[in-house]
Each structure stands twice: as structure tokens, then as C-alpha cells.
Scaffold this active site. Structure first.
Site, short mmCIF file in Angstrom:
data_model
loop_
_atom_site.label_atom_id
_atom_site.label_comp_id
_atom_site.label_asym_id
_atom_site.label_seq_id
_atom_site.Cartn_x
_atom_site.Cartn_y
_atom_site.Cartn_z
CE LYS A 158 -1.94 1.52 4.03
NZ LYS A 158 -1.50 2.90 4.27
CG ASN A 159 2.43 2.65 3.56
OD1 ASN A 159 1.24 2.88 3.37
ND2 ASN A 159 2.96 2.51 4.75
CB CYS A 193 -5.53 10.40 11.56
SG CYS A 193 -3.98 9.68 12.05
NE ARG A 233 -0.14 10.56 9.81
CZ ARG A 233 -0.55 9.32 9.55
NH1 ARG A 233 -1.47 8.75 10.28
NH2 ARG A 233 -0.03 8.64 8.55
CG ASP A 266 2.58 1.47 9.81
OD1 ASP A 266 2.25 2.30 10.67
OD2 ASP A 266 2.63 1.74 8.59
NE ARG A 303 -6.89 3.74 5.40
CZ ARG A 303 -5.97 3.97 6.34
NH1 ARG A 303 -6.26 3.82 7.61
NH2 ARG A 303 -4.76 4.35 6.01
#
Ligand code: UD1
Length: 416
Positions: free
Chosen positions: A22-23, A116, A121, A305, A397
Site C-alpha cells: 500500500k505505502n 487522525c 498529522r 506499523d 484500506r
């Protein structure tokens, strides 16, 4: 909102394929508008954040077509430099469109999500980089307008490394005249993938993976292709699920070189890890032992993460573990939810002190954030009885087909 019903206690076994990152893919999608060209993105994961980025691209006038794991983008028709608030809010990392829009159109109108679920952020570092390249930036409320009459190469020194700000700076610098040098750049592997993509656009970019990145402008108008690398956090998730259930799981294609800190912690917990050309295999026998102290750091340190996932596994490990969160200010909501399953966790500011318990028990938990919800699912796989894990759309997501992948490994679960 969906609810994951998980009946814990099955040892996960089998072989799965690592999904695309994803990133890594999100900054590529944003960078695809930098020059009018066609991009072919292979191994693109099916995620709601990718869908949100595609919607932004279409709103801007680009064409995007997905077939299986391949995504084609044609950005030649870009006709707009403003992204409406509701599209910006659908994806936290939409700020990454700022640099590419500015580079292509000389103007960008965006709005920013405020804080968030992980805490505030800020985007000051993103804006600092764009200002250094010659942009004028106006901020009113959550609206941001950037304008430039031609970006020029500059030296950008970040006070602390930011993944997103480094990416924005790299992309915008490609549209600048002359050379830019980014100091104290983030070193995450995803920066390397962006460098590869920008090079394929014709830009001269070097230094990704080190703290100093050099960028020179690009030669526009080519058709380019890139393969999205495997997602190191998703791979870590499956390994933690295997560890906590005493399982035996191979993640084919997992990029173990990018996951060393996580793999070393899992080894410290007593898991056997086999790194090979085909991926990573984890075998867990007997009770896990505590990983000791785990402090999150920018890459190549332990990734923030992956900490929720390792903490989930450490709740049943013998002994005490200490987690220190150094990147985000409020990342421990999931720890409060883990306690509902009987985990013994004491929170003290950025520290979480975990005393391993013999076993977790099923519970009903509230949705927290993407990796927090994944940690709760991980814990539920080992809890006695049927847990109900609420999920406000976070899992989609970042995880492509999590439910079916876990089921293919033998987990008993379903969603409603
Ligand atoms: C990226 C990842 C996210 C990961 C994070 C840290 C993507 C899409 N997301 O997020 O999954 O958790 O890296 O590895 O790649 N900061 C500022 N000012 C700024 C920007 C950041 O103070 O302008 C701070 C942040 O609040 C945070 C730290 O810098 O404390 C690191 O954040 P950053 O690296 O920017 O994270 P993201 O790029 O948002």
C-alpha cells in the site's frame, strides 16, 4: 462498519502470497500525474485506499483502468488542479498529491484531514519542502493552495525524517529546474520504489535508502511500467498470526530484507524463521517468549506499523515486554481493546508494558485504526471462544482479501 467473528484456537498452516505494498503504490499513483504519460502498475493490491487514489486521479481528468492486479493510468488528459474535500478525506495520505499537482500544473488546491486516529498529522514538513522549491503556500482552515511560476532546485533539510514529506519533495523536485538535494530523508524501502518509478519517468534521482537524496528534472512523455513490491507490514501481520497460533506459515515473495527488525523480534520470541528466495516461513512450537524491549524508529528501525501486531503476539508470550512508540503520539487505542481479551498491558505515555498471560479469552472489541484492528484480529485468532472485532472499514484500506487469506490458513472466521 463490519464485524469480524473469529473463533480462536486453530494453528494457522499453509502458504500464501505477499500482496503488493500500500505505502509503495500510493505515492506512485500520485506521481503518475507529474507528466502526461501512461503508466502500467503491476501487482497493484485491491485496497480502498487505492480506490480512493483512483477516484482522485479520475476527478483530475486522468483515465484509470484496473484488470486483475494490473492498473493502467493515462495522465495525459489531466484537466484540473483541485481535489475536493470529500475525496481528500477518504484517504489520509492524499496530501501526497500536492507535490505532483504543483509540479504538473504550477498550482494545487487541496484540503487536509486534521488529526487522525494515531494523533495529529501535521504537514509542515511537506509545505516546508515545497516552499524551498519556490512554491507559495497559503493555508486557510483546512484548505491549502500552492502556486509556483516554475519550481527551482533547492536544498531541503528535514529536521526529522518524514516518509510522506520526502516523497512529496522528491516528486515536486522532478519538476524543478536544476538539482535538488534532500537531507535527512526518510529511508523506508517505499522511497526506493518511488525512486525507481521517477527514474522510469526519465528523472535523475539517486540516494533512496540513504539520508541524502539527489533529484534532477525529468524528460516527460514516456510510457512507463513498474511492479509494486511486496507489503512488508502485511507480511509481518501474517507472520504474527502464525506466531500467536503456534502455526507454520510461508509468505511467498515476502521481502525479508526489508523486515529484518520484525523477523529478529519474532526469532527472539522463539519462532523459527526461514528466509529464502521464495519468501519467509515462520514455524512456532510451544509457548512464545517475550521479545524484550521493542522501540519503534524510522527505517531501518522497528516499524511503527508492525508494533501493534507484535504486541498482540507478545500478550501471550512468557515474560514481560516493553514497547516504546516513538513516531506517533496516540497509537495505543488497540492496546485498551487487547485488554478486553485478558491481555495484561499497562500504558504509560509512549510506553506499553506487557506481561504475557497464559491465554486470551474471546471479547467484543471496538474499531481503532488500520494496524490496531489487524492486531485485534491477530489476538482473536488465539483467544478462547468467539470474538467479535468491529472494523470501521480500516482493514480494507490496507489488506487485500484478509478474510479469505486467513481462512485458507485454517482460521475459523467470517464477517458481517
Ligand atoms: C507513512 C506511512 C505510515 C507509517 C508512517 C511512519 C504511507 C502512506 N504511510 O506515513 O503507514 O506509519 O509513514 O512509518 O506511507 N510529521 C510532522 N510533520 C509533517 C509530516 C510528518 O511532524 O509534515 C511527523 C508525524 O506526525 C510523525 C512523523 O513525522 O510523528 C513521521 O510521519 P511520516 O513519516 O510523515 O508518516 P506518513 O508519511 O504520514
Amino acid at each position: 462498519m463490519s464485524v469480524w467473528h473469529i473463533r480462536g484456537g486453530t494453528r494457522l498452516r499453509g502458504s500464501i502470497r505477499a500482496q503488493g505494498s500500500k505505502n509503495a503504490v500510493l505515492p506512485i499513483l500520485a506521481a503518475s500525474i507529474l507528466t502526461g504519460c501512461e503508466s502500467e502498475i503491476l501487482n497493484c493490491p485491491h485496497l480502498s485506499d487505492v480506490d480512493a487514489a483512483i477516484e482522485i486521479l479520475r476527478h483530475l481528468g486522468c483515465e484509470a483502468a484496473q484488470e486483475g492486479d494490473s492498473l493502467s493510468i493515462d495522465s495525459r488528459g489531466l484537466s484540473c488542479c483541485a481535489i475536493p474535500r470529500e475525496l481528500m478525506h477518504r484517504m489520509r495520505s492524499s496530501v501526497i498529491f500536492l507535490g505532483p499537482l504543483l509540479g504538473r500544473c504550477g498550482e494545487a488546491h487541496v484540503s487536509l484531514p486534521g488529526g487522525c486516529e494515531l494523533g495529529p498529522r501535521p504537514v509542515d514538513l511537506h509545505l516546508m519542502a515545497l516552499r524551498a522549491l519556490g512554491a507559495e503556500v497559503e493555508q486557510e482552515g483546512d484548505g491549502i493552495v500552492c502556486r509556483s511560476r516554475g519550481l527551482r532546485g533547492a536544498e531541503i533539510s528535514f529536521p526529522s525524517p518524514s516518509v510522506g514529506a520526502t516523497e512529496n519533495a522528491m516528486i515536486a523536485a522532478c519538476a524543478a529546474r536544476g538539482e535538488s538535494v534532500i537531507y535527512n530523508a526518510a529511508r523506508e524501502p517505499e522511497i526506493g520504489t518511488l525512486q525507481e518509478y521517477l527514474r522510469s519517468l526519465g528523472a535523475e534521482v539517486s540516494g533512496a535508502g540513504t539520508p541524502v537524496i539527489r533529484v534532477r528534472g525529468f524528460a516527460p512523455g514516456k510510457a512507463v511500467g513498474i511492479r509494486v513490491p511486496p507489503d512488508r507490514i502485511v507480511s509481518a501481520t501474517y507472520l504474527c498470526c502464525a506466531a500467536i497460533t503456534g502455526g507454520d506459515v510461508e509468505v511467498q515473495g515476502a521481502a525479508w530484507r526489508d523486515m529484518e527488525e520484525v523477523l529478529r523480534s519474532l526469532e527472539a520470541m522463539g519462532c523459527r524463521i526461514r528466509r529464502s528466495a521464495s519468501g519467509v516461513r515462520l514455524v512456532a512450537d510451544g509457548r512464545l517468549t517475550s521479545p524484550g524491549a521493542v522501540a519503534t524508529q524510522p527505517y531501518p528501525g522497528f516499524p511503527t506499523d508492525a508494533a501493534p501486531l507484535l504486541m498482540a503476539a507478545s500478550t501471550v508470550a512468557e515474560g514481560s515486554s516493553v514497547f516504546m512508540e516513538n513516531i506517533f503520539s496516540s497509537r495505543y487505542r488497540y492496546a485498551e481493546e487487547l485488554k478486553k481479551m485478558g491481555a495484561d498491558i499497562e500504558l504509560r505515555g509512549s510506553l506499553a508494558l506487557v506481561n504475557g498471560v497464559e491465554r486470551l479469552r474471546a471479547a467484543e472489541t471496538e474499531s481503532t485504526d488500520l494496524r490496531g484492528d489487524a492486531a485485534l484480529i491477530t489476538a482473536a485468532l488465539a483467544a478462547e471462544g468467539e470474538s467479535r472485532i468491529q472494523d470501521e472499514g480500516h482493514i480494507a484500506r490496507g489488506y487485500d482479501g484478509l478474510e479469505s487469506v486467513l481462512r485458507s490458513l485454517g482460521a475459523e472466521l467470517w464477517t458481517e
